[in-house]
Design a protein around this motif. Structure first.
Motif, PDB file in Angstrom:
ATOM      1  N   ALA A  33      83.449  -0.101  26.246  1.00 17.37           N
ATOM      2  CA  ALA A  33      84.767  -0.088  26.884  1.00 17.37           C
ATOM      3  C   ALA A  33      85.650  -1.221  26.392  1.00 17.37           C
ATOM      4  O   ALA A  33      86.881  -1.131  26.461  1.00 17.37           O
ATOM      5  N   ALA A  34      85.062  -2.307  25.898  1.00 22.20           N
ATOM      6  CA  ALA A  34      85.841  -3.446  25.410  1.00 22.20           C
ATOM      7  C   ALA A  34      85.026  -4.230  24.409  1.00 22.20           C
ATOM      8  O   ALA A  34      83.802  -4.354  24.543  1.00 22.20           O
ATOM      9  N   VAL A  35      85.706  -4.742  23.379  1.00 24.90           N
ATOM     10  CA  VAL A  35      85.122  -5.630  22.381  1.00 24.90           C
ATOM     11  C   VAL A  35      86.051  -6.832  22.282  1.00 24.90           C
ATOM     12  O   VAL A  35      87.167  -6.722  21.785  1.00 24.90           O
ATOM     13  N   PRO A  53      75.558  -2.264  14.744  1.00 29.83           N
ATOM     14  CA  PRO A  53      75.504  -0.934  15.380  1.00 29.83           C
ATOM     15  C   PRO A  53      74.195  -0.243  15.071  1.00 29.83           C
ATOM     16  O   PRO A  53      73.618  -0.402  13.988  1.00 29.83           O
ATOM     17  N   GLY A  54      73.700   0.531  16.033  1.00 30.40           N
ATOM     18  CA  GLY A  54      72.494   1.311  15.789  1.00 30.40           C
ATOM     19  C   GLY A  54      72.740   2.376  14.738  1.00 30.40           C
ATOM     20  O   GLY A  54      73.864   2.850  14.551  1.00 30.40           O
ATOM     21  N   MET A  55      71.687   2.764  14.052  1.00 23.06           N
ATOM     22  CA  MET A  55      71.781   3.769  12.992  1.00 23.06           C
ATOM     23  C   MET A  55      71.499   5.162  13.552  1.00 23.06           C
ATOM     24  O   MET A  55      70.456   5.383  14.162  1.00 23.06           O
ATOM     25  N   PRO A  56      72.390   6.138  13.354  1.00 18.11           N
ATOM     26  CA  PRO A  56      72.046   7.525  13.681  1.00 18.11           C
ATOM     27  C   PRO A  56      71.086   8.093  12.641  1.00 18.11           C
ATOM     28  O   PRO A  56      71.260   7.882  11.447  1.00 18.11           O
ATOM     29  N   ASN A  57      70.086   8.804  13.100  1.00 14.87           N
ATOM     30  CA  ASN A  57      69.142   9.502  12.234  1.00 14.87           C
ATOM     31  C   ASN A  57      69.595  10.955  12.187  1.00 14.87           C
ATOM     32  O   ASN A  57      69.456  11.686  13.167  1.00 14.87           O
ATOM     33  N   LEU A  58      70.147  11.383  11.053  1.00 12.93           N
ATOM     34  CA  LEU A  58      70.821  12.682  11.044  1.00 12.93           C
ATOM     35  C   LEU A  58      69.926  13.866  10.703  1.00 12.93           C
ATOM     36  O   LEU A  58      70.398  15.006  10.672  1.00 12.93           O
ATOM     37  N   HIS A  59      68.612  13.631  10.489  1.00 15.12           N
ATOM     38  CA  HIS A  59      67.768  14.783  10.170  1.00 15.12           C
ATOM     39  C   HIS A  59      66.329  14.511  10.555  1.00 15.12           C
ATOM     40  O   HIS A  59      65.668  13.631   9.996  1.00 15.12           O
ATOM     41  N   SER A  60      65.835  15.302  11.516  1.00 13.83           N
ATOM     42  CA  SER A  60      64.476  15.122  12.020  1.00 13.83           C
ATOM     43  C   SER A  60      63.835  16.463  12.318  1.00 13.83           C
ATOM     44  O   SER A  60      64.468  17.348  12.911  1.00 13.83           O
ATOM     45  N   HIS A  61      62.559  16.612  11.906  1.00 19.00           N
ATOM     46  CA  HIS A  61      61.683  17.677  12.387  1.00 19.00           C
ATOM     47  C   HIS A  61      60.559  16.952  13.137  1.00 19.00           C
ATOM     48  O   HIS A  61      59.563  16.525  12.537  1.00 19.00           O
ATOM     49  N   ALA A  62      60.713  16.803  14.446  1.00 24.05           N
ATOM     50  CA  ALA A  62      59.862  15.878  15.196  1.00 24.05           C
ATOM     51  C   ALA A  62      58.381  16.195  15.056  1.00 24.05           C
ATOM     52  O   ALA A  62      57.546  15.291  14.906  1.00 24.05           O
ATOM     53  N   ALA A 383      84.161   8.736  16.387  1.00 21.90           N
ATOM     54  CA  ALA A 383      84.295   8.159  15.052  1.00 21.90           C
ATOM     55  C   ALA A 383      83.852   6.706  15.035  1.00 21.90           C
ATOM     56  O   ALA A 383      84.186   5.918  15.910  1.00 21.90           O
ATOM     57  N   VAL A 384      83.078   6.374  14.018  1.00 20.13           N
ATOM     58  CA  VAL A 384      82.576   5.022  13.818  1.00 20.13           C
ATOM     59  C   VAL A 384      82.967   4.601  12.410  1.00 20.13           C
ATOM     60  O   VAL A 384      82.858   5.380  11.472  1.00 20.13           O
ATOM     61  N   GLU A 385      83.416   3.378  12.260  1.00 18.70           N
ATOM     62  CA  GLU A 385      83.785   2.877  10.930  1.00 18.70           C
ATOM     63  C   GLU A 385      82.722   1.933  10.373  1.00 18.70           C
ATOM     64  O   GLU A 385      83.011   1.124   9.503  1.00 18.70           O
ATOM     65  N   GLY A 386      81.515   2.034  10.876  1.00 23.02           N
ATOM     66  CA  GLY A 386      80.434   1.215  10.367  1.00 23.02           C
ATOM     67  C   GLY A 386      80.244  -0.089  11.095  1.00 23.02           C
ATOM     68  O   GLY A 386      79.345  -0.859  10.781  1.00 23.02           O
ATOM     69  N   GLY A 387      81.082  -0.361  12.082  1.00 23.02           N
ATOM     70  CA  GLY A 387      80.952  -1.563  12.884  1.00 23.02           C
ATOM     71  C   GLY A 387      81.103  -1.223  14.356  1.00 23.02           C
ATOM     72  O   GLY A 387      81.419  -0.089  14.730  1.00 23.02           O
ATOM     73  N   ILE A 388      80.899  -2.202  15.224  1.00 21.13           N
ATOM     74  CA  ILE A 388      80.924  -1.989  16.671  1.00 21.13           C
ATOM     75  C   ILE A 388      82.379  -1.918  17.130  1.00 21.13           C
ATOM     76  O   ILE A 388      83.174  -2.827  16.875  1.00 21.13           O
TER      77      ILE A 388
END
Length: 464
Positions: A33-35, A53-62, A383-388
């Motif tokens: 909500a605020a930075v 920032p945490g990394m999204p994992n865009l492909h998984s076959h659990a 949308a994320v620009e690679g930072g928090i």
């Protein structure tokens, strides 16, 4: 795992670079909500190290996590993706819903410990062992959701349309019987999961087309129309051009290469993630980059399967977007995916520091931020620009600055060390959707999740 109201960071990675004395404030849904830069800590808990920032994992076959390492014995002839696939079919025949849930929970815990804070689950294990749908057709999808809830990871759930064994609508094989749906059956799972996920923080639904060889053009058209009616604007993922045999078969079927055919026949845009896309011509690279779609790269799996190397240099030079995933989970490390991505390009180009933004640019920081941004797009996150930044999920990784590999490193040099010199123990704490899930390198539910996984392997007859 109660949600925090915020976090104070001595150093944090923001979209325009590193900043000091940063107060992060979370809303009730677990978003930022605020930075506030140059702030005082006040009553906020203080991060125990630099925050990224945490990394999204865009492909998984659990489910494939439980077979990692089981296909590393030489066969009677040359081994390939296709021989690995037969081993996978044999393994999947034995999986129960309970085992699938326990395996996924263990995997998602491991992801969090390695800095992944959300995952796109490319889910095609739908039916009972005989191929018949469960009484609740979404049974296996609900087990994936339960595992994500147990571990506390963000989830974009992608039920997969898998209807055929090859181009031109060839009948499925016996090994594929647990995967097979027609369009209506698959859309019923998407609709059920839309109802289960809607309005929940960090939970989204989309749809995946397994591959061009597994769906006909008509099925693709109908599935995309159905998705738009159920979940407008939702993510769309597809395996494509992973293997040269797939490319050759596509040309034999259509006269065109896979990515060429897809760009000409589907509404590919920023909602799409083309997973692997390994074998591209220059024209396909240009066309894919122009769509805004994300290239879903899985370097550790692609190396393990002998797939080949994605043409990252020309793709990124034309503004292409990418993210990373752990796919078959032979490794579950965001840093390792990025390291192998860069190292593969170095081996092809025979030079160093290949995937760079310009002279003096940090390779590790550039790769990390680009993968965060591309992964967020592929998962349908804000949308994320690679930072928090405000509006994105409060998915945060606190690096362990006391790790010997990171000692005396700061800001971009810290990320370079994390990506290229890390030893797999550089993540100290993790927050997902505003909730602490990893503390001092240990998941808050580690004992229970590991015990359930051990029981699942015992029931499957695997060594724990």
């Amino acid at each position: 795992m109660d949600r925090l109201t915020g976090l104070f960071c001595d150093r944090a990675l923001l979209p325009d670079g590193w900043a000091g004395d940063v107060a992060l404030r979370f809303d009730a849904q677990g978003a930022l909500a605020a930075v506030e830069v140059g702030a005082a800590a006040g009553d906020l808990p203080r991060a125990a190290g630099p925050v990224i920032p945490g990394m999204p994992n865009l492909h998984s076959h659990a489910f494939q996590r439980a077979m990692a390492g089981l296909a590393e014995r030489a066969g009677p002839s040359e081994d390939s993706f296709w021989t690995w696939r037969e081993a996978m079919y044999g393994f999947v025949r034995r999986l129960t819903p309970d085992a699938a849930e326990a395996i996924a929970a263990l995997l998602y815990m491991e992801m969090l410990k390695q800095g992944y804070t959300a995952v796109a689950e490319f889910h095609y294990l739908h039916h009972d062992t005989d191929g018949r749908p469960y009484a609740d057709r979404a049974e296996m999808s609900r087990r994936i959701l339960a595992a994500a809830d147990t571990a506390g990871i963000g989830l974009t759930h992608l039920p997969v349309l898998y209807a055929h064994s090859g181009f031109g609508g060839r009948p499925p094989s016996d090994g594929q019987r647990r995967f097979i749906n027609d369009v209506d059956g698959l859309l019923s799972i998407v609709a059920a999961m839309r109802g289960a996920l809607d309005g929940r923080a960090g939970r989204r639904v989309g749809l995946a087309l397994h591959s061009l060889r597994a769906v006909t053009p008509e099925e693709m058209r109908d599935a995309l129309a159905g998705l738009e009616a159920i979940a407008p604007g939702a993510p769309i993922h597809i395996h494509i051009a992973e293997q040269t045999a797939e490319v050759d078969d596509c040309v034999a079927w259509s006269g065109r290469r896979p990515v060429e055919w897809l760009l000409d026949n589907a509404p590919v845009d920023g909602r799409w993630c083309l997973v692997h896309a390994t074998h591209l011509t220059g024209t396909e690279v240009t066309g894919l980059a122009a769509t805004g779609a994300v290239a879903g790269l899985c370097p550790t799996t692609e190396a393990n399967l002998g797939d080949g190397l994605f043409p990252a240099v020309p793709f990124l030079a034309q503004g292409g977007r990418f993210g990373v995933g752990s796919d078959s989970h032979i490794s579950v490390s965001a840093a390792e995916e990025l390291r192998i991505l860069e190292y593969g390009q170095r081996l092809v180009q025979r030079r160093r520091n290949v995937l760079r933004a310009g002279p003096g640019a940090s390779i590790g920081s550039g790769l990390y931020q680009a993968a965060v941004a591309g992964g967020a797009r592929a998962l349908g996150q804000p949308a994320v620009e690679g930072g928090i930044r405000v509006g994105q999920p409060a998915d945060l990784v606190v690096l362990d600055a006391d790790n010997p590999k990171l000692l005396a490193r700061r800001d971009d040099s810290l990320l370079d060390a994390y990506v290229f010199a890390g030893d797999g123990h550089a993540v100290r704490d993790v927050i997902a959707a505003g909730r602490p899930v990893v503390r001092d390198g240990r998941h808050l539910r580690e004992d229970a999740i590991t015990a359930a996984y051990r029981r699942a392997l015992a029931a499957l007859g695997e060594a724990a």
